[in-house]
Scaffold this active site. Structure first.
Site, PDB file in Angstrom:
ATOM      1  N   LYS A  45       0.802  -1.226   0.000  1.00  0.00           N
ATOM      2  CA  LYS A  45       0.000   0.000   0.000  1.00  0.00           C
ATOM      3  C   LYS A  45       0.832   1.271   0.000  1.00  0.00           C
ATOM      4  CE  LYS A  45      -4.106  -1.834   2.126  1.00  0.00           C
ATOM      5  NZ  LYS A  45      -5.019  -1.612   3.248  1.00  0.00           N
ATOM      6  N   LYS A  54      -1.920   2.196   9.179  1.00  0.00           N
ATOM      7  CA  LYS A  54      -2.244   1.108   8.266  1.00  0.00           C
ATOM      8  C   LYS A  54      -0.996   0.302   7.921  1.00  0.00           C
ATOM      9  CE  LYS A  54      -5.346   2.200   4.970  1.00  0.00           C
ATOM     10  NZ  LYS A  54      -6.022   2.991   3.897  1.00  0.00           N
ATOM     11  N   GLY A  84      -7.932  -6.965   3.107  1.00  0.00           N
ATOM     12  CA  GLY A  84      -9.143  -7.559   3.666  1.00  0.00           C
ATOM     13  C   GLY A  84      -9.652  -6.822   4.894  1.00  0.00           C
ATOM     14  N   GLU A  90      -2.124   7.946   7.837  1.00  0.00           N
ATOM     15  CA  GLU A  90      -2.798   8.955   7.022  1.00  0.00           C
ATOM     16  C   GLU A  90      -3.975   9.535   7.778  1.00  0.00           C
ATOM     17  OE1 GLU A  90      -3.559   6.673   3.434  1.00  0.00           O
ATOM     18  OE2 GLU A  90      -5.480   5.986   4.168  1.00  0.00           O
ATOM     19  N   ARG A 124      -7.453  -6.654 -10.664  1.00  0.00           N
ATOM     20  CA  ARG A 124      -8.211  -7.813 -11.171  1.00  0.00           C
ATOM     21  C   ARG A 124      -9.633  -7.361 -11.481  1.00  0.00           C
ATOM     22  NH1 ARG A 124     -11.486  -7.931  -6.857  1.00  0.00           N
ATOM     23  NH2 ARG A 124     -10.552  -7.376  -4.883  1.00  0.00           N
ATOM     24  N   ARG A 150     -25.593  -8.134  -3.970  1.00  0.00           N
ATOM     25  CA  ARG A 150     -24.872  -9.399  -3.769  1.00  0.00           C
ATOM     26  C   ARG A 150     -25.751 -10.301  -2.908  1.00  0.00           C
ATOM     27  NH1 ARG A 150     -18.472  -8.295  -2.776  1.00  0.00           N
ATOM     28  NH2 ARG A 150     -18.244  -6.516  -4.180  1.00  0.00           N
TER      29      ARG A 150
END
Ligand code: ADP
Length: 450
Positions: free
Chosen positions: A116, A159, A165, A201, A292, A338
């Site tokens: 990241k 982070k 996830g 951040e 992806r 979903r």
């Protein structure tokens, strides 16, 4: 010459990729675990190979088993779908080393985006707006850490560079808790991701999740296909998405979209991808890129008229994109629900035999699913059993079609979150558009469970 595509995935996305491959005249090869022997994508494939027992770690997540299946079946290309090995740079590299076309970006791009801090640095360099905060890891010196956080201004979020996830993050409200939080997060990151690098951040308190779909080829062409709003989330899991993100200034979205395509060209990105942003007070802030195809790609297919999965395969095979940016027109509005096999109250997975499976239809309704009556939802994998997609000329018309579609859907044998979706489409906040990422959890806490 590429003649066949091995699909290293299962469920609805395996079927979706199979359809796209067929439309390009490719033979399709399914790989499956012992639990998916009777799956629809297996029955419909030109060839099928069992690659191992039910647990994903010993089948869909086993690169050696998949590469062996590719060799045994004479596959020319591999599509990883989403989840499983789709963002595994080593797997992309192994495919290339075995002479297989990997449908996705090259390993180098996956690696940058999987870190990241490196991703944020690359995005800043390309002019993509990022969340305020340095694009380097935090040092060990406590004074330096305090200084960096104070400069950003509290609250801040720590982070893990290697996180994913929704794990490896911690919000810090003031300087008093900073160093302890850093030590904890570092230790967790070391254990969970094998990478202790932490960055900090600004913590945005009520952002929306807005993302931009891109498509890039090997010839320096990159397109952005519009925005999606995926703010309706529970525990960082997207539940219902829409395209475009409602109520945003189209000129601002176009500017961010252009920056994303610029970033694609700069890092040599190839394939379908998504830039994820937090959006608050009229400002876009990049958080991560998914290298992806995504679960929610159909809503952008509906609003752009572009078959993203088919184009993703074409560009991997070296074909240039045939569409120009100025030819992409926004066509109305689309939603995706979903549908998960899960308890609508506790959200616990609900595997089992599906005894009834009535899906909706009519104008503007698309259902992407691998389920049929009599099929089994195995307990080993993601609980997604269907995506109900509604498209219409306006947001209101698409929403009306979605409501009718949800009222027609009937699933028996396993519990589903259909009641939750029916509740969301009647929620005044959601209907008005533009809710933040905490909205769904607040709605769920508000009692009055339908
Ligand atoms: P992951 O790769 O684990 O999904 P992300 O960086 O995409 O991590 O962040 C996951 C979620 O965490 C975001 O969708 C958002 O809800 C929250 N989040 C991440 N960064 C921030 C931030 N700077 N401010 C507020 N929320 C954040």
């Amino acid at each position: 010459m590429v003649r066949s595509l091995l699909i290293a995935n299962r469920g609805e996305i395996a079927l979706r990729i199979q359809r796209a491959a067929r439309s390009l005249g490719l033979a399709t090869i399914a790989v499956h675990s012992e639990a998916d022997r009777d799956a629809r994508h297996v029955a419909l494939a030109d060839k099928a190979v069992c690659i191992g027992p039910a647990p994903a770690a010993r089948s869909y997540l086993d690169p050696a088993a998949i590469l062996l299946a590719a060799e045994a079946t004479g596959a020319d290309a591999v599509h990883p779908g989403y989840g499983f090995l789709s963002e595994n740079a080593d797997f992309a590299e192994s495919c290339a080393a075995a002479g297989l076309v990997f449908v996705g970006p090259d390993a180098q791009a996956i690696r940058i985006m999987g870190d990241k801090v490196a991703a944020k640095r690359a995005m800043r360099r390309a002019g993509v707006p990022c969340v305020p905060g340095p694009d380097t890891g935090l040092p060990d010196d406590p004074d330096a850490v305090r200084r960096v956080a104070a400069e950003i201004g509290y609250p801040v979020i720590l982070k893990a560079a290697g996180g994913g996830g929704g794990r490896g993050m911690r919000v810090v409200d003031g300087e008093a808790g900073l160093l302890d939080a850093l030590a904890l997060t570092r230790e967790e990151a070391r254990r969970a991701f094998g990478n202790p690098e932490i960055y900090v951040e600004k913590f945005l308190t009520r952002p929306r999740h807005v993302e931009i779909q891109v498509l890039a080829d090997r010839h320096g062409n990159a397109l952005w296909l519009g925005s999606r709003d995926c703010s309706l989330q529970r525990r960082h899991q997207k539940v219902l998405e829409e395209a475009p993100a409602p109520g945003l200034d189209p000129a601002l979205v176009a500017e961010v979209g252009e920056r994303c395509t610029q970033a694609c060209r700069q890092i040599g990105y190839v394939g379908a991808g998504t830039f994820e942003f937090l959006y608050e007070d009229g400002v876009f802030s990049f958080i991560e890129m998914n290298t992806r195809v995504q679960v929610e790609h159909p809503i952008t297919e509906e609003t752009s008229g572009i078959d993203i999965v088919r184009e993703g395969i074409r560009v991997a095979l070296g074909h240039p994109l045939t569409i120009r940016q100025d030819e992409i027109v926004a066509r109305g509005h689309a939603f995706e629900c979903r549908i998960n096999a899960e308890d609508p109250e506790t959200f616990r997975p609900s595997p089992g035999w599906v005894t009834r499976f009535d899906m909706p239809g009519g104008p503007g309704i698309r259902v992407d699913t691998h389920m049929v009556p009599g099929a089994r939802v195995p307990p080993y994998y993601d609980s997604l059993i269907a995506k109900i997609i509604a498209h219409g000329p306006t947001r209101e018309e698409a929403l009306m079609r979605l409501r009718i579609a949800l009222s027609e859907a009937r699933v028996e044998g396993v519990a589903t979150n259909l009641p939750l979706h029916r509740r969301i489409v009647d929620d005044p906040g959601f209907c008005a558009g533009g809710v933040d990422i905490h909205h769904l959890e607040k709605l769920l806490k508000g009692g009055d469970h339908a």
